[in-house]
Design a protein around this motif. Structure first.
Motif, PDB file in Angstrom:
ATOM      1  N   GLY A 136       4.145  -2.282   9.657  1.00 31.12           N
ATOM      2  CA  GLY A 136       5.124  -2.261  10.642  1.00 31.12           C
ATOM      3  C   GLY A 136       4.587  -3.071  11.614  1.00 31.12           C
ATOM      4  O   GLY A 136       5.453  -3.865  12.533  1.00 31.12           O
ATOM      5  N   ASN A 137       3.254  -2.897  12.366  1.00 30.07           N
ATOM      6  CA  ASN A 137       2.812  -3.824  13.326  1.00 30.07           C
ATOM      7  C   ASN A 137       2.852  -5.265  12.936  1.00 30.07           C
ATOM      8  O   ASN A 137       3.141  -6.171  14.065  1.00 30.07           O
ATOM      9  N   ILE A 138       2.544  -5.740  11.699  1.00 29.73           N
ATOM     10  CA  ILE A 138       2.476  -7.042  11.492  1.00 29.73           C
ATOM     11  C   ILE A 138       3.807  -7.284  11.440  1.00 29.73           C
ATOM     12  O   ILE A 138       4.199  -8.578  11.931  1.00 29.73           O
ATOM     13  N   GLU A 139       4.992  -6.794  10.972  1.00 33.32           N
ATOM     14  CA  GLU A 139       6.214  -7.219  10.979  1.00 33.32           C
ATOM     15  C   GLU A 139       6.603  -7.315  12.215  1.00 33.32           C
ATOM     16  O   GLU A 139       7.445  -8.478  12.702  1.00 33.32           O
ATOM     17  N   SER A 140       6.473  -6.473  13.232  1.00 33.95           N
ATOM     18  CA  SER A 140       6.642  -6.585  14.573  1.00 33.95           C
ATOM     19  C   SER A 140       6.526  -7.790  15.419  1.00 33.95           C
ATOM     20  O   SER A 140       6.986  -8.541  16.178  1.00 33.95           O
ATOM     21  N   SER A 141       5.153  -8.250  14.814  1.00 31.82           N
ATOM     22  CA  SER A 141       4.500  -9.444  15.458  1.00 31.82           C
ATOM     23  C   SER A 141       4.860 -10.637  14.859  1.00 31.82           C
ATOM     24  O   SER A 141       4.859 -11.736  15.464  1.00 31.82           O
ATOM     25  N   VAL A 142       5.628 -10.723  13.684  1.00 30.59           N
ATOM     26  CA  VAL A 142       5.999 -11.969  13.208  1.00 30.59           C
ATOM     27  C   VAL A 142       7.576 -11.578  12.415  1.00 30.59           C
ATOM     28  O   VAL A 142       7.842 -11.489  11.191  1.00 30.59           O
ATOM     29  N   PRO A 143       8.506 -11.211  13.103  1.00 29.78           N
ATOM     30  CA  PRO A 143       9.725 -10.585  12.807  1.00 29.78           C
ATOM     31  C   PRO A 143      10.582 -11.410  12.001  1.00 29.78           C
ATOM     32  O   PRO A 143      11.543 -10.741  11.038  1.00 29.78           O
ATOM     33  N   THR A 144      10.372 -12.868  11.905  1.00 28.81           N
ATOM     34  CA  THR A 144      11.417 -13.564  11.082  1.00 28.81           C
ATOM     35  C   THR A 144      10.598 -13.883   9.803  1.00 28.81           C
ATOM     36  O   THR A 144      11.109 -14.567   8.940  1.00 28.81           O
ATOM     37  N   MET A 145       9.483 -13.267   9.398  1.00 23.19           N
ATOM     38  CA  MET A 145       8.731 -13.427   8.217  1.00 23.19           C
ATOM     39  C   MET A 145       8.888 -12.274   7.272  1.00 23.19           C
ATOM     40  O   MET A 145       8.958 -11.076   7.647  1.00 23.19           O
ATOM     41  N   THR A 146       8.582 -12.602   5.897  1.00 29.96           N
ATOM     42  CA  THR A 146       8.245 -11.512   5.044  1.00 29.96           C
ATOM     43  C   THR A 146       7.013 -11.196   4.895  1.00 29.96           C
ATOM     44  O   THR A 146       6.064 -11.871   4.461  1.00 29.96           O
ATOM     45  N   VAL A 147       6.699  -9.745   4.847  1.00 17.43           N
ATOM     46  CA  VAL A 147       5.175  -9.079   5.010  1.00 17.43           C
ATOM     47  C   VAL A 147       5.181  -8.164   3.704  1.00 17.43           C
ATOM     48  O   VAL A 147       6.007  -7.381   3.702  1.00 17.43           O
ATOM     49  N   HIS A 148       4.062  -8.279   3.141  1.00 16.08           N
ATOM     50  CA  HIS A 148       3.717  -7.153   2.250  1.00 16.08           C
ATOM     51  C   HIS A 148       2.158  -6.722   2.455  1.00 16.08           C
ATOM     52  O   HIS A 148       1.282  -7.969   2.769  1.00 16.08           O
ATOM     53  N   VAL A 149       2.094  -5.444   2.439  1.00 18.36           N
ATOM     54  CA  VAL A 149       0.671  -5.016   2.459  1.00 18.36           C
ATOM     55  C   VAL A 149       0.622  -4.413   1.496  1.00 18.36           C
ATOM     56  O   VAL A 149       1.075  -3.129   1.098  1.00 18.36           O
ATOM     57  N   MET A 150      -0.757  -4.295   0.546  1.00 18.78           N
ATOM     58  CA  MET A 150      -0.978  -3.501  -0.647  1.00 18.78           C
ATOM     59  C   MET A 150      -2.296  -3.276  -0.713  1.00 18.78           C
ATOM     60  O   MET A 150      -3.280  -4.110  -0.621  1.00 18.78           O
ATOM     61  N   HIS A 151      -2.634  -2.009  -0.906  1.00 21.00           N
ATOM     62  CA  HIS A 151      -4.202  -1.528  -1.133  1.00 21.00           C
ATOM     63  C   HIS A 151      -4.576  -2.493  -2.468  1.00 21.00           C
ATOM     64  O   HIS A 151      -3.894  -2.684  -3.386  1.00 21.00           O
ATOM     65  N   GLU A 152      -5.859  -2.693  -2.286  1.00 17.72           N
ATOM     66  CA  GLU A 152      -6.371  -3.606  -3.468  1.00 17.72           C
ATOM     67  C   GLU A 152      -6.454  -2.865  -4.762  1.00 17.72           C
ATOM     68  O   GLU A 152      -6.106  -3.542  -5.689  1.00 17.72           O
ATOM     69  N   ASP A 153      -6.562  -1.655  -4.754  1.00 20.41           N
ATOM     70  CA  ASP A 153      -6.315  -1.007  -6.063  1.00 20.41           C
ATOM     71  C   ASP A 153      -4.939  -1.102  -6.691  1.00 20.41           C
ATOM     72  O   ASP A 153      -5.003  -1.518  -8.068  1.00 20.41           O
ATOM     73  N   ILE A 154      -4.058  -0.987  -6.034  1.00 18.94           N
ATOM     74  CA  ILE A 154      -2.645  -1.260  -6.492  1.00 18.94           C
ATOM     75  C   ILE A 154      -2.343  -2.783  -6.903  1.00 18.94           C
ATOM     76  O   ILE A 154      -1.745  -2.756  -7.970  1.00 18.94           O
ATOM     77  N   PHE A 155      -3.038  -3.469  -6.116  1.00 19.51           N
ATOM     78  CA  PHE A 155      -2.798  -5.041  -6.316  1.00 19.51           C
ATOM     79  C   PHE A 155      -3.454  -5.448  -7.547  1.00 19.51           C
ATOM     80  O   PHE A 155      -2.846  -6.035  -8.425  1.00 19.51           O
TER      81      PHE A 155
END
Length: 87
Positions: free
Chosen positions: A62-81
């Motif tokens: 959410g913090n990353i999305e707020s800092s770059v609001p026009t971008m598509t952001v995904h954050v995933m734990h390494e184990d899931i990735f």
């Protein structure tokens, strides 16, 4: 513990700085990053160390999305990735 962040969208000044700042504020260390600009589009994959993270991954996203609001952001734990990309 690590996580993978992807950021994709139209290129603009300060994307890497904004994402890195959001990570630093969450006490996540950037371990590795690759980025590319293709025509007018920015694509980045970032590996971060989350062993000392001071918030949840959802909050970080959410913090990353707020800092770059026009971008598509995904954050995933390494184990899931790793599980999703294992053959």
């Amino acid at each position: 513990m690590k996580a993978v962040i992807t950021v994709i969208g139209k290129d603009m000044v300060g994307i890497l700085a904004s994402v890195s700042t959001a990570c630093a504020e969450a006490n996540a260390n950037v371990v590795e990053v690759t980025q590319s600009v293709m025509d007018k589009y920015f694509a980045m994959i970032m590996m971060i160390d989350i062993s000392r993270l001071n918030c949840s991954l959802d909050e970080l996203k959410g913090n990353i999305e707020s800092s770059v609001p026009t971008m598509t952001v995904h954050v995933m734990h390494e184990d899931i990735f790793n599980s999703m990309h294992r053959i």
